[in-house]
Scaffold this motif. Structure first.
Motif, PDB file in Angstrom:
ATOM      1  N   CYS A  70       7.633 -12.717 -12.549  1.00 41.14           N
ATOM      2  CA  CYS A  70       6.509 -12.244 -13.364  1.00 41.14           C
ATOM      3  C   CYS A  70       6.859 -12.336 -14.849  1.00 41.14           C
ATOM      4  CB  CYS A  70       6.146 -10.807 -13.009  1.00 41.14           C
ATOM      5  SG  CYS A  70       5.454 -10.639 -11.369  1.00 41.14           S
TER       6      CYS A  70
ATOM      7  N   LEU B 255       9.515  -7.178  -9.383  1.00 41.15           N
ATOM      8  CA  LEU B 255       8.505  -8.048  -9.989  1.00 41.15           C
ATOM      9  C   LEU B 255       9.155  -9.067 -10.935  1.00 41.15           C
ATOM     10  CD1 LEU B 255       5.728  -5.374 -10.688  1.00 41.15           C
ATOM     11  CD2 LEU B 255       5.627  -7.198  -8.972  1.00 41.15           C
TER      12      LEU B 255
ATOM     13  N   GLY C 105       2.582  -9.203 -13.160  1.00 34.29           N
ATOM     14  CA  GLY C 105       2.939  -8.110 -12.269  1.00 34.29           C
ATOM     15  C   GLY C 105       2.203  -6.833 -12.609  1.00 34.29           C
TER      16      GLY C 105
END
Length: 190
Positions: free
Chosen positions: A27, A22, A4
């Motif tokens: 991520c 994210l 991310g």
């Protein structure tokens, strides 16, 4: 691996929303810049570029976090594509690991190119219209023709250094060389 990237423009802003989104997207690593998108050198983004590998996906909250202009985004997309890395934007629902995501992104790129070509055509038409009315355009010459000829004569006589001539005339070296080149072209024509 999903990596991310978040960016906030000022220190007063908070990246929590981007980080949370994210993280929820899966991520494993998230890098954050606290810098304006207009700044070319972004340390966290540079770090992201260093660690991304073929098969990874760069995930951003929104496309404008990655690049300020469509040209920036297209440059990033071309780089990622050449490295075998996908791009996923959560807010715009773009995922270039899919055929549809690539299509959407390339449509954006085509529209950007179309816009650049329209601007170029309008600019050329405007310049042609101005020339037809006798306007030349460009920056006005710093010195009149007599002073330009004096600078060239001093150069050709070789009694003064280039720096001395430039200082006396109040011009830069490239300007002096431009005058010399222009004068030699005029002599060849005549």
């Amino acid at each position: 691996m999903l990596i991310g990237y978040a960016r906030i423009s000022t220190i007063l802003q908070n990246a929590d929303l981007q980080h949370d989104t994210l993280s929820l997207a899966g991520c494993e690593k998230i890098f954050t810049d606290k810098i304006s998108g207009t700044v070319t050198e972004r340390p966290a983004l540079t770090k992201v570029k260093e660690i991304l590998r073929r098969g990874d996906t760069l995930v951003v909250w929104r496309l404008d976090r990655l690049g300020r202009s469509l040209k920036d985004l297209i440059d990033w997309m071309n780089y990622l594509e050449s490295e075998g890395i996908a791009l996923k934007s959560l807010q715009e629902s773009i995922d270039t690991s899919t055929a549809t995501g690539k299509l959407v992104f390339h449509i954006f790129a085509s529209m950007a190119e179309f816009e650049r070509n329209l601007i170029k055509e309008r600019t050329m038409a405007g310049l042609s219209a101005a020339r037809a009315r006798g306007r030349v355009g460009g920056r006005p010459k710093k010195m009149n023709e007599d002073k330009r000829k004096l600078a060239v004569r001093l150069y050709n006589e070789k009694h003064h250094s280039i720096d001395a001539i430039c200082e006396m005339m109040g011009i830069s070296k490239p300007t002096l060389y431009s005058y010399v080149k222009s004068e030699s072209r005029n002599l060849e024509i005549n």
